[in-house]
Design a protein around this motif. Structure first.
Motif, PDB file in Angstrom:
ATOM      1  N   ALA A 243       0.812  -1.219   0.000  1.00 12.33           N
ATOM      2  CA  ALA A 243       0.000   0.000   0.000  1.00 12.33           C
ATOM      3  C   ALA A 243       0.844   1.267   0.000  1.00 12.33           C
ATOM      4  O   ALA A 243       0.401   2.324  -0.470  1.00 12.33           O
ATOM      5  N   ALA A 244       2.073   1.178   0.487  1.00  7.54           N
ATOM      6  CA  ALA A 244       2.943   2.355   0.533  1.00  7.54           C
ATOM      7  C   ALA A 244       3.314   2.852  -0.858  1.00  7.54           C
ATOM      8  O   ALA A 244       3.770   3.985  -1.019  1.00  7.54           O
ATOM      9  N   THR A 245       3.109   2.032  -1.879  1.00  9.62           N
ATOM     10  CA  THR A 245       3.470   2.412  -3.249  1.00  9.62           C
ATOM     11  C   THR A 245       2.265   2.883  -4.068  1.00  9.62           C
ATOM     12  O   THR A 245       2.397   3.095  -5.282  1.00  9.62           O
ATOM     13  N   SER A 246       1.131   3.049  -3.439  1.00 12.02           N
ATOM     14  CA  SER A 246      -0.112   3.339  -4.172  1.00 12.02           C
ATOM     15  C   SER A 246      -0.038   4.611  -5.003  1.00 12.02           C
ATOM     16  O   SER A 246      -0.654   4.713  -6.072  1.00 12.02           O
ATOM     17  N   SER A 247       0.703   5.593  -4.556  1.00 15.62           N
ATOM     18  CA  SER A 247       0.741   6.881  -5.259  1.00 15.62           C
ATOM     19  C   SER A 247       1.828   6.942  -6.334  1.00 15.62           C
ATOM     20  O   SER A 247       1.937   7.943  -7.038  1.00 15.62           O
ATOM     21  N   TRP A 248       2.593   5.874  -6.484  1.00 12.21           N
ATOM     22  CA  TRP A 248       3.693   5.913  -7.452  1.00 12.21           C
ATOM     23  C   TRP A 248       3.186   5.591  -8.861  1.00 12.21           C
ATOM     24  O   TRP A 248       2.164   4.936  -9.054  1.00 12.21           O
ATOM     25  N   SER A 249       3.939   6.058  -9.845  1.00  7.92           N
ATOM     26  CA  SER A 249       3.634   5.738 -11.238  1.00  7.92           C
ATOM     27  C   SER A 249       3.945   4.258 -11.485  1.00  7.92           C
ATOM     28  O   SER A 249       5.049   3.785 -11.162  1.00  7.92           O
ATOM     29  N   LYS A 250       2.959   3.541 -12.042  1.00 13.17           N
ATOM     30  CA  LYS A 250       3.082   2.079 -12.135  1.00 13.17           C
ATOM     31  C   LYS A 250       3.519   1.620 -13.523  1.00 13.17           C
ATOM     32  O   LYS A 250       3.050   2.126 -14.538  1.00 13.17           O
TER      33      LYS A 250
END
Length: 382
Positions: A243-250
């Motif tokens: 969940a800590a990566t939710s705001s990153w460009s995927k």
């Protein structure tokens, strides 16, 4: 013409051989006798005989009585004698016909219908395979198919899945963001289920994303593994593992592979996360566990004792083995490892590394001991 003649006829009938009397059709005799009685109003005399018919295994018993009409003059009784004689001749003829025709016996009985009840057994159906999910994220933490939570902190090349069919290897490398502690840098997918093909996916900084050595660079894109061995999509779509990566460009690689294997790889700047969905394979083990339904044997120490510390050189699917390092952060962690655990870790790693490389290199020994000291569920949960 008188009563004496009638008595003579009666005696004559009674004296017929038994086989003749048995052969006389009982229905004919009974019908004739009854017809005579009704037609003339006669009364039966007191004596008679029993005729039986045992044809076709059915025994019919008839009591045939001889009837005498009221005493009448002249030839009134003559026809009764003629009738009795005719019936005897008829019976004899029937007996002869039955004997001669025994070779081609016919029957007027109803055909016998035989009902045979047999037990039908449905072929056993195998239960559907149990499908599980394994996720790996961060530096790296693992949630196994069985629900275990081991961790791996030392660098090296490890088995994520090792089986007779599906093989997935992971390369763990330290990053500056983790103080030198390892994170998953790259994975390689292969094994018999892929027909000899090898898919490699690394972090964005690493740059590796290939199928059989051929780069896939277009984003977004779709790719079919040669020979119909699966489909790969590369897009920004997917539910993150951490969940800590939710705001990153995927940048998400989705693999749909044979045997129901589904693999999602999230390519971040200097490491990757992954989600693996599959059914249990023959002789399965590795960081994602042996998929035996129990998390008690999914600890890092237990897994490494079964699979070995690193992937042997002859089985490595990566194009090369990366050099490993022992960092200051790792050294500080090792100082906090209890002496009893450290001694056990040293014994296990010496044996494993001796089988692996034929020697006990210092850096490899330290990394192996680090995983045994800290790759346990309690530490991961904390």
């Amino acid at each position: 013409g008188d009563a004496a003649a009638v008595d003579t006829c009666q005696d004559s009938v009674r004296r017929q051989p038994l086989q003749h009397r048995r052969a006389l059709p009982a229905g004919i005799m009974g019908a004739a006798a009854m017809t005579g009685a009704v037609a003339t109003g006669s009364q039966p005399i007191g004596q008679g005989y029993v005729s039986t018919n045992q044809w076709d295994d059915v025994e019919v018993v008839r009591v045939v009585e001889v009837w005498r009409r009221p005493r009448r003059a002249g030839a009134g009784y003559l026809h009764w004698c003629a009738l009795a004689g005719g019936l005897m001749l008829l019976g004899a003829a029937a007996l002869v016909a039955a004997t001669w025709g025994s070779g081609t016996e016919t029957s007027t009985t109803q055909p016998v219908h035989q009902f045979v009840f047999t037990e039908t057994t449905e072929p056993p159906t195998e239960p559907p395979p149990v499908v599980g999910e394994c996720t790996i994220w961060g530096d790296p933490h693992v949630r196994t198919f069985d629900g275990g939570l081991p961790g791996y902190y030392g660098e090296g090349q490890f088995y994520v899945v090792k089986s007779d069919t599906v093989i997935i290897q992971g390369r763990y490398q330290g990053t500056k963001w983790t103080g030198g502690l390892a994170a998953t840098n790259k994975i390689a997918v292969g094994g018999p289920f892929l027909g000899g093909h090898v898919i490699i996916v690394g972090s964005l900084d690493d740059g590796d994303f290939t199928v059989d050595g051929v780069p896939i660079v277009a984003f977004p894109s779709d790719y079919n593994v040669p020979g119909g061995f699966g489909h790969i999509s590369y897009s920004a779509e997917g539910m993150v593992v951490d969940a800590a990566t939710s705001s990153w460009s995927k940048h998400v690689v989705k693999m749909t592979l044979p045997s129901g294997v589904l693999l999602e790889v999230f390519r971040w700047r200097n490491y990757i996360d992954l989600r693996l969905t599959m059914s249990r394979q023959p002789q399965q083990d590795g960081a994602c566990s042996n998929f035996d339904g129990s998390a008690s044997d999914d600890t890092t120490e237990a897994v490494l004792s079964r699979t070995g510390f690193w992937v042997p050189d002859e089985d490595l699917m990566f194009d090369r083995r990366e050099r490993v390092a022992w960092t200051e952060t790792e050294a500080k962690l090792m100082e906090s490892c209890p002496d009893s655990t450290k001694a056990r870790a040293r014994r296990e790693c010496v044996g494993d590394l001796a089988r692996f490389r034929g020697s006990t290199l210092t850096t490899e020994m330290q990394l192996c001991m680090l995983d045994i000291c800290y790759g346990k569920e309690a530490h991961v949960l904390r």
